[in-house]
Design an enzyme around this catalytic site. Sequence first.
Site, PDB file in Angstrom:
ATOM      1  N   TYR A   1       0.895  -1.097  -0.189  1.00  0.00           N
ATOM      2  CA  TYR A   1       0.015  -0.101  -0.114  1.00  0.00           C
ATOM      3  C   TYR A   1       0.863   1.229  -0.091  1.00  0.00           C
ATOM      4  O   TYR A   1       1.752   1.662   0.754  1.00  0.00           O
ATOM      5  CB  TYR A   1      -1.051  -0.035   1.179  1.00  0.00           C
TER       6      TYR A   1
ATOM      7  N   THR B   1      -3.957   7.020 -21.942  1.00  0.00           N
ATOM      8  CA  THR B   1      -4.036   5.485 -21.404  1.00  0.00           C
ATOM      9  C   THR B   1      -2.294   5.319 -21.680  1.00  0.00           C
ATOM     10  O   THR B   1      -1.690   6.008 -22.315  1.00  0.00           O
ATOM     11  CB  THR B   1      -4.723   4.405 -22.084  1.00  0.00           C
TER      12      THR B   1
ATOM     13  N   ASP C   1      -7.112  14.201 -24.476  1.00  0.00           N
ATOM     14  CA  ASP C   1      -7.020  12.867 -24.252  1.00  0.00           C
ATOM     15  C   ASP C   1      -6.388  12.117 -25.585  1.00  0.00           C
ATOM     16  O   ASP C   1      -7.050  11.961 -26.510  1.00  0.00           O
ATOM     17  CB  ASP C   1      -8.515  12.429 -23.949  1.00  0.00           C
TER      18      ASP C   1
ATOM     19  N   ARG D   1      -1.488  -1.760 -18.750  1.00  0.00           N
ATOM     20  CA  ARG D   1      -3.139  -1.212 -18.690  1.00  0.00           C
ATOM     21  C   ARG D   1      -2.808  -0.269 -17.538  1.00  0.00           C
ATOM     22  O   ARG D   1      -2.623  -0.487 -16.402  1.00  0.00           O
ATOM     23  CB  ARG D   1      -3.913  -2.434 -18.397  1.00  0.00           C
TER      24      ARG D   1
ATOM     25  N   GLU E   1      -0.448   4.682  -0.490  1.00  0.00           N
ATOM     26  CA  GLU E   1      -1.429   5.789  -0.578  1.00  0.00           C
ATOM     27  C   GLU E   1      -0.814   6.998  -0.507  1.00  0.00           C
ATOM     28  O   GLU E   1       0.098   7.087   0.458  1.00  0.00           O
ATOM     29  CB  GLU E   1      -2.517   5.661   0.409  1.00  0.00           C
TER      30      GLU E   1
ATOM     31  N   LYS F   1      -2.057   1.599 -25.191  1.00  0.00           N
ATOM     32  CA  LYS F   1      -2.469   1.646 -26.592  1.00  0.00           C
ATOM     33  C   LYS F   1      -1.024   1.815 -27.436  1.00  0.00           C
ATOM     34  O   LYS F   1      -0.183   0.783 -27.279  1.00  0.00           O
ATOM     35  CB  LYS F   1      -3.502   2.278 -26.795  1.00  0.00           C
TER      36      LYS F   1
HETATM   37  C1  PLP Z   1      -9.108   3.883 -24.548  1.00  0.00           C
HETATM   38  C2  PLP Z   1      -9.661   5.332 -24.286  1.00  0.00           C
HETATM   39  C3  PLP Z   1      -9.663   5.995 -22.825  1.00  0.00           C
HETATM   40  C4  PLP Z   1     -10.212   5.066 -21.820  1.00  0.00           C
HETATM   41  O1  PLP Z   1      -9.119   4.095 -21.557  1.00  0.00           O
HETATM   42  P1  PLP Z   1      -9.668   2.650 -20.409  1.00  0.00           P
HETATM   43  O2  PLP Z   1      -8.335   2.585 -19.935  1.00  0.00           O
HETATM   44  O3  PLP Z   1     -10.175   1.732 -21.137  1.00  0.00           O
HETATM   45  O4  PLP Z   1     -10.303   3.482 -19.332  1.00  0.00           O
HETATM   46  C5  PLP Z   1     -10.159   6.940 -22.946  1.00  0.00           C
HETATM   47  N1  PLP Z   1     -10.126   8.076 -23.719  1.00  0.00           N
HETATM   48  C6  PLP Z   1      -9.981   7.618 -24.895  1.00  0.00           C
HETATM   49  C7  PLP Z   1     -10.020   8.720 -26.159  1.00  0.00           C
HETATM   50  C8  PLP Z   1      -9.677   6.368 -25.433  1.00  0.00           C
HETATM   51  O5  PLP Z   1      -9.496   5.819 -26.687  1.00  0.00           O
END
Ligand code: PLP
Length: 433
Positions: free
Chosen positions: A70, A242, A216, A251, A72, A245
């Site tokens: 932990y 994220t 984002d 993840r 935090e 990707k």
């Molecule tokens: C994949 C994605 C997310 C979210 O990702 P998670 O890890 O699945 O919560 C947020 N914004 C965009 C534009 C995405 O393509």
Amino acid sequence: MSHTLLQQDLNMHAADAALVELLAKNDSDVAELMAQEAVRQATTLELIASENHVSAPVMRAMGSWLTNKYAEGYPGKRYYGGCEFHDQIEDIARERAKQLFNCGYANVQPHSGANANVAAFMAMCAPGDTILSLPIKSGGHLSHGLKPNFSGTFYNIVDYDLDPESECLDYEAIAEKARQCQPKMIICGYSAYSRVIDFARFREIADEVGAVLMADIAHIAGLVAAGVHPSPFPHAHIVTTTTHKTLRGPRGGLVLCDDQDIATKVDRKVFPGSQGGPLMHIIAAKAIAFKEALDPSFKIYSQQVIDNAQALAASLVARGYRLCSGGTDNHLMLVDLQPRSASLTGADAELWLENAGIIVNKNGIPNDPRPPMVTSGLRLGTPALTSRGMGTKEMETVADLLDRVMLASGDAELTEKVRGEVATLCAAFPLPH
Ligand SMILES: *Cc1c(COP(=O)(O)O)cnc(C)c1O
């Protein structure tokens, strides 16, 4: 399934095979399914644009003893003892993230991209504030304002849309929408948009109406880090992403910014605002992935991802498919199936392709005449195939396989034949480790 079989036939990492062997002794149910999933990943073509194959060090760090702790709080300000090494690991992750994205501040604790967005919304907006974003049906993400999501529940979401003709962002129309609704925040960055985002233009729009600009970059983060897509810095006030990707890490999520006041708010909204203890095993894996992404080889990888996307796109167009917006500048494309076959749906194509060992997702196209569970399109991405070492030559082969399956309407014999060709191709490009 024996671990030696997994190791020999799949070129599986010895540590992964050892895990399956260990698990087989005390939990054969899960062991068997994990083994089958390893076979699936090794022997199928992964064209889902949001997926990738991580390196062995990233993989190992995620399954490590760091999960036991932990921690935090933040480095130097923890609520638990024993965080000496966790502090240093998190500091390394933060420093590398800042270096990678060329910004002043990084929070590496968000458990996912959606969680990063929760913290960003909470840091920049109050409940009920107006947020201008692209809806999911046009390529946005559910965390940008879909009704059942937190974003659509607690904020007043106003949509902008793509230009119906070009299927690209229409900056003039977005500016007009912003003047009308006077948003607190404007979101750019998408899940199914294949063109370059003009962050500078978005900032002009935000400045004109006094809004915060949030980018984002979940999908394109790896391309941005490698410098093969323009950076949201210095234009966006706050950037979320994220890490799993195109960035090819574990993840997880990340919040980035340059401004110290925004940084302080983000830290509070990640913890204790929306999360408890950080996933330190994941943060270590993020640090490792960031180092990989800082290496010159990652730029070569990322450019290859784009080259492969363009090669795949061209091969599909040559076979009579239409690409939304007419093409791609990044790692993904949205394929309109209708010109190739009026009766072909995204849902049928997804199923038939999966049976043939090609993994894709159906996706609505702009103004799709079919409902979201059926659709007339596919979203295809090249990050995972590129991580296996495939190049533009293989993309021509992949386009041919896709087309043959989609035209055969699930014919069993053709499906079997392609399944064999897919397995051969996969064997020539084993998963990285
Ligand atoms: C994949 C994605 C997310 C979210 O990702 P998670 O890890 O699945 O919560 C947020 N914004 C965009 C534009 C995405 O393509």
